[in-house]
Design a protein around this motif. Structure first.
Motif, mmCIF file in Angstrom:
data_model
loop_
_atom_site.group_PDB
_atom_site.id
_atom_site.type_symbol
_atom_site.label_atom_id
_atom_site.label_comp_id
_atom_site.label_asym_id
_atom_site.label_seq_id
_atom_site.Cartn_x
_atom_site.Cartn_y
_atom_site.Cartn_z
ATOM 1 N N HIS A 162 0.839 -1.203 0.000
ATOM 2 C CA HIS A 162 0.000 0.000 0.000
ATOM 3 C C HIS A 162 0.868 1.246 0.000
ATOM 4 O O HIS A 162 1.840 1.340 0.743
ATOM 5 C CB HIS A 162 -0.894 0.005 1.247
ATOM 6 N N LEU A 163 0.508 2.204 -0.843
ATOM 7 C CA LEU A 163 1.158 3.507 -0.870
ATOM 8 C C LEU A 163 0.171 4.557 -0.398
ATOM 9 O O LEU A 163 -0.927 4.677 -0.947
ATOM 10 C CB LEU A 163 1.630 3.835 -2.291
ATOM 11 N N HIS A 164 0.560 5.327 0.633
ATOM 12 C CA HIS A 164 -0.262 6.443 1.091
ATOM 13 C C HIS A 164 -0.115 7.615 0.112
ATOM 14 O O HIS A 164 0.880 7.760 -0.576
ATOM 15 C CB HIS A 164 0.188 6.900 2.479
ATOM 16 N N GLY A 165 -1.134 8.462 0.072
ATOM 17 C CA GLY A 165 -1.036 9.711 -0.672
ATOM 18 C C GLY A 165 -1.309 9.631 -2.159
ATOM 19 O O GLY A 165 -1.350 10.661 -2.835
ATOM 20 N N HIS A 166 -1.512 8.424 -2.699
ATOM 21 C CA HIS A 166 -1.665 8.265 -4.142
ATOM 22 C C HIS A 166 -2.476 7.023 -4.472
ATOM 23 O O HIS A 166 -2.526 6.071 -3.690
ATOM 24 C CB HIS A 166 -0.297 8.089 -4.822
ATOM 25 N N SER A 167 -3.053 7.011 -5.672
ATOM 26 C CA SER A 167 -3.322 5.771 -6.394
ATOM 27 C C SER A 167 -2.167 5.594 -7.378
ATOM 28 O O SER A 167 -1.459 6.548 -7.695
ATOM 29 C CB SER A 167 -4.643 5.838 -7.152
ATOM 30 N N PHE A 168 -2.005 4.373 -7.868
ATOM 31 C CA PHE A 168 -0.933 4.120 -8.828
ATOM 32 C C PHE A 168 -1.462 3.203 -9.929
ATOM 33 O O PHE A 168 -2.454 2.493 -9.754
ATOM 34 C CB PHE A 168 0.292 3.502 -8.141
ATOM 35 N N ASP A 169 -0.797 3.225 -11.065
ATOM 36 C CA ASP A 169 -1.128 2.332 -12.167
ATOM 37 C C ASP A 169 -0.285 1.068 -12.051
ATOM 38 O O ASP A 169 0.949 1.143 -11.926
ATOM 39 C CB ASP A 169 -0.853 3.019 -13.505
ATOM 40 N N VAL A 170 -0.944 -0.086 -12.099
ATOM 41 C CA VAL A 170 -0.242 -1.363 -11.992
ATOM 42 C C VAL A 170 0.144 -1.787 -13.405
ATOM 43 O O VAL A 170 -0.638 -2.429 -14.118
ATOM 44 C CB VAL A 170 -1.118 -2.433 -11.315
ATOM 45 N N VAL A 171 1.355 -1.430 -13.822
ATOM 46 C CA VAL A 171 1.753 -1.704 -15.205
ATOM 47 C C VAL A 171 2.229 -3.139 -15.391
ATOM 48 O O VAL A 171 2.254 -3.648 -16.520
ATOM 49 C CB VAL A 171 2.816 -0.701 -15.704
ATOM 50 N N GLN A 172 2.610 -3.793 -14.300
ATOM 51 C CA GLN A 172 2.855 -5.230 -14.359
ATOM 52 C C GLN A 172 2.334 -5.862 -13.078
ATOM 53 O O GLN A 172 2.797 -5.536 -11.979
ATOM 54 C CB GLN A 172 4.336 -5.569 -14.521
ATOM 55 N N VAL B 37 5.100 -4.012 -10.754
ATOM 56 C CA VAL B 37 5.619 -2.714 -11.201
ATOM 57 C C VAL B 37 4.467 -1.714 -11.214
ATOM 58 O O VAL B 37 3.411 -1.975 -11.805
ATOM 59 C CB VAL B 37 6.249 -2.816 -12.601
ATOM 60 N N ILE B 38 4.674 -0.576 -10.555
ATOM 61 C CA ILE B 38 3.637 0.450 -10.459
ATOM 62 C C ILE B 38 4.202 1.809 -10.860
ATOM 63 O O ILE B 38 5.413 2.039 -10.782
ATOM 64 C CB ILE B 38 3.029 0.528 -9.045
ATOM 65 N N ARG B 39 3.312 2.696 -11.286
ATOM 66 C CA ARG B 39 3.712 4.069 -11.634
ATOM 67 C C ARG B 39 2.770 5.088 -10.998
ATOM 68 O O ARG B 39 1.571 4.858 -10.922
ATOM 69 C CB ARG B 39 3.706 4.270 -13.148
ATOM 70 N N TRP B 40 3.342 6.212 -10.606
ATOM 71 C CA TRP B 40 2.546 7.348 -10.150
ATOM 72 C C TRP B 40 3.330 8.638 -10.380
ATOM 73 O O TRP B 40 4.522 8.596 -10.703
ATOM 74 C CB TRP B 40 2.149 7.200 -8.676
ATOM 75 N N VAL B 41 2.663 9.768 -10.191
ATOM 76 C CA VAL B 41 3.278 11.079 -10.372
ATOM 77 C C VAL B 41 3.428 11.747 -9.008
ATOM 78 O O VAL B 41 2.490 11.757 -8.197
ATOM 79 C CB VAL B 41 2.437 11.972 -11.307
ATOM 80 N N THR B 42 4.583 12.325 -8.757
ATOM 81 C CA THR B 42 4.861 12.946 -7.449
ATOM 82 C C THR B 42 4.282 14.359 -7.397
ATOM 83 O O THR B 42 4.999 15.353 -7.465
ATOM 84 C CB THR B 42 6.373 12.983 -7.190
ATOM 85 N N ASP B 43 2.968 14.421 -7.247
ATOM 86 C CA ASP B 43 2.262 15.704 -7.223
ATOM 87 C C ASP B 43 1.666 16.002 -5.854
ATOM 88 O O ASP B 43 0.714 16.770 -5.731
ATOM 89 C CB ASP B 43 1.158 15.717 -8.287
ATOM 90 N N VAL C 191 -5.058 -1.315 -14.458
ATOM 91 C CA VAL C 191 -5.885 -0.974 -13.305
ATOM 92 C C VAL C 191 -5.143 0.063 -12.469
ATOM 93 O O VAL C 191 -3.906 0.076 -12.387
ATOM 94 C CB VAL C 191 -6.218 -2.233 -12.472
ATOM 95 N N ARG C 192 -5.918 0.948 -11.871
ATOM 96 C CA ARG C 192 -5.372 1.991 -10.984
ATOM 97 C C ARG C 192 -5.921 1.714 -9.594
ATOM 98 O O ARG C 192 -7.125 1.541 -9.417
ATOM 99 C CB ARG C 192 -5.789 3.362 -11.501
ATOM 100 N N ARG C 193 -5.051 1.686 -8.584
ATOM 101 C CA ARG C 193 -5.499 1.321 -7.231
ATOM 102 C C ARG C 193 -4.476 1.791 -6.202
ATOM 103 O O ARG C 193 -3.497 2.478 -6.549
ATOM 104 C CB ARG C 193 -5.722 -0.187 -7.152
ATOM 105 N N ASP C 194 -4.662 1.439 -4.920
ATOM 106 C CA ASP C 194 -3.683 1.858 -3.908
ATOM 107 C C ASP C 194 -3.124 0.707 -3.077
ATOM 108 O O ASP C 194 -2.292 0.937 -2.201
ATOM 109 C CB ASP C 194 -4.254 2.958 -3.000
ATOM 110 N N VAL C 195 -3.581 -0.520 -3.324
ATOM 111 C CA VAL C 195 -2.985 -1.713 -2.702
ATOM 112 C C VAL C 195 -2.835 -2.763 -3.795
ATOM 113 O O VAL C 195 -3.794 -3.051 -4.521
ATOM 114 C CB VAL C 195 -3.856 -2.297 -1.568
#
Length: 557
Positions: free
Chosen positions: A429-439, A467-473, A452-456
């Motif tokens: 789990h990542l706080h502060g964001h959702s992330f894209d699960v690219v793998q 592998v996940i991606r997000w933007v540091t905004d 899919v985009r999620r937080d866990v």
């Protein structure tokens, strides 16, 4: 050690009553629904959700805690009041609002020693925040050591009057919020020393049965033939993942972790600790009772005598337990088949390793203790946010040493996480964001187009990677950790410190009450901490010979 604060405004509790069917042959209970401006009183109470009595740590005296319901765009003001008295469990607390980004309000995230000091006994803290662009299924839980395993967990839903998938369902209210949890007869303050402990039972909406126990009431979800129901599934588990299904019914997934998905029909789904799914169930079967099944990934788990089960009851059906038969799933959920509905596509260059920042984290397990890139997480005595607001900006200045990664603002981050050793699969789990699960773990392909985009997300089995991606905004320190609470306690965590030099300006305002949390917590007497001392370790030694090291004599957490 540190923390706490009194706060200035008293917030109103909305005592709307909603029909939540929580019993099998018993009258339906009336459970309060709280609004976004409310009060959570954290206290101890003896409960028996599976027929076994034990003292628990609860929000407003309930398990699960009361539903907090809001409308998209609402402002939250939730006063958390610590009235804990049972010193066999922790008597400090903090509450995390799982899945809410806290953009600009990092101080309200509720993660002990990351964004705040715990709330000391007989004190309180007012969490004020907004979630302007979020709607979906969330939850709240203690983020102080392993406290939520003793009961401090509950649902939170933000309803969207303009939900683009509203045409798919007729009913979406408190009666369709379904919490899935594990339950322990032994205190978490003892079990935290046991390597590989196993829950005594699984509960659905706070009710269940354990092996060898009484035929306790089971949760009932009431439906009417011909109507369509948005079931909001929330795994509040401390450890196991569950295989969820409803006999004779398909489920159409439309949300994962607060993010709408393209509708996907399944007949069973695996849900990990911290994850949420909205599924549409069409009540188009004959009037009857049907088993709701929620099998944990624990040894010898079964549906015998109604364990790991609840009841789907059609209007007009007899108030008896179902006789429907479990059948092997033919269409289970595969995470790679889930696709974000809104603005699909991972940020950045659609190629592995071509993000602005590429991180690689390797999780190992040595005698039950977890290491991330060879460092085990130990909470600092000064919260990371306080360190940053006090002037620390560089990795070498931020504690805990080796567990804080500083990342620049407005960059695309690609994180690859792999695991070895026992204890998986780990829900990350990542706080502060959702992330894209690219793998997804266990899958060899990458999807940058519509993941899919999620937080866990599950980190999979040993040797696999996710592998996940997000933007540091969202400037501030954000916890990245395993949501198996025992594993977080055993060191499986890191902190992503986004642009520390921008954090003070990004927060704009930090309540004076937050400033007082650490001095107040730091001044508590050992007798006010609860749950600490050698006697808890000695109690664990009577349960198992596979133990973590004993606590230091001066331990406070």
């Amino acid at each position: 050690m540190l923390i706490f604060a009194l706060l200035a405004s008293i917030v109103s509790s909305i005592n709307a009553e909603a029909l939540l069917s929580h019993s099998q042959l018993y009258p339906s209970s009336q459970s309060p629904i709280l609004g976004p401006k409310t009060r959570l009183t954290i206290s101890n109470k003896v409960i028996a959700p599976d027929g076994f009595e034990r003292s628990a740590t609860l929000a407003n005296g309930m398990f699960p805690g009361p539903l907090i319901a809001a409308q998209k765009g609402d402002h939250f003001a939730i006063k958390v009041v610590n009235e804990l008295q049972d010193d066999s469990m922790f008597m400090s607390t903090s509450i995390h609002w799982h899945g809410l980004f806290q953009n600009g309000t990092n101080y309200a995230d509720g993660a002990s020693f990351v964004t705040q000091c715990p709330i000391a006994q007989n004190h309180s803290f007012l969490h004020t925040f907004s979630a302007p662009d979020q709607a979906g299924t969330y939850w709240y839980h203690s983020h102080y050591s392993v406290q939520y395993c003793d009961g401090l967990r509950g649902p939170l839903v933000i309803y969207d009057p303009q939900d683009p998938l509203a045409h798919m369902y007729d009913i979406d209210d408190a009666s369709t919020v379904i919490t899935l949890s594990d339950w322990y007869h032994t205190l978490a303050t003892i079990l935290r020393y046991v390597i590989g402990n196993i829950a005594d039972s699984s509960l659905i909406n706070g009710l269940g049965r354990y092996a060898g126990g009484p035929m306790s009431p089971l949760a009932v979800i009431n439906v009417e033939q011909g109507k369509r129901y948005r079931l909001r599934l929330i795994s509040t588990a401390c450890d196991p993942n569950f295989q969820f299904s409803v006999d004779c019914h398909n489920l159409t997934v439309i949300e994962a972790d607060g993010e709408l998905t393209e509708p996907l029909v399944v007949d069973q789904l695996q849900i990990f600790s911290g994850q949420r799914y909205s599924v549409v169930l069409v009540a188009d079967k004959p009037v009857d009772n049907y088993w709701i099944r929620n099998l944990p990934n624990t040894v010898n788990a079964s549906y015998d005598h109604g364990r790991n089960s609840a009841i789907l009851r059609y209007k007009g059906a007899s108030k008896v337990e179902p006789v429907t038969v479990n059948v092997t799933s033919k269409n289970p959920l595969a995470e790679t088949n889930l696709h974000a509905l809104m603005n699909p596509g991972a940020p950045g260059i659609p190629e592995y390793g071509k993000a602005d920042i590429n991180l690689n984290l390797q999780v190992t397990n040595v005698n039950g203790t977890f290491y991330v890139n060879n460092v085990t997480f130990k909470p600092p005595t000064v919260p990371v946010l306080l360190q940053i607001l006090s002037g620390a900006k560089e990795p070498s200045q931020l504690l805990p040493d080796g567990s804080v990664i500083v990342i620049e603002a407005n960059k695309v981050v690609e994180l690859t996480l792999s695991t070895t050793g026992a204890g998986g699969p780990h829900p990350i789990h990542l706080h502060g964001h959702s992330f894209d699960v690219v793998q997804s773990a266990g899958n060899s392909t990458f999807n940058y187009v519509n993941p899919v985009r999620r937080d866990v997300v599950s980190a999979g089995d040993p040797g696999q990677q996710v592998v996940i991606r997000w933007v540091t905004d969202n400037s501030g320190p954000w916890f990245l950790h395993c949501h198996i609470d025992w594993h977080l306690e055993a060191g499986l965590a890191m902190i992503m410190a986004e642009s520390p030099s921008d954090t003070h300006a990004h927060l704009n305002y930090v309540p004076h009450a937050w400033d007082r949390l650490c001095p107040t917590f730091g001044s508590v007497m050992p007798s006010q901490l609860g749950g600490v001392g050698l006697k808890f370790y000695e109690a664990a030694a009577k349960i198992s010979s596979s133990l973590y090291p004993p606590p230091p004599l001066s331990s406070t957490t």
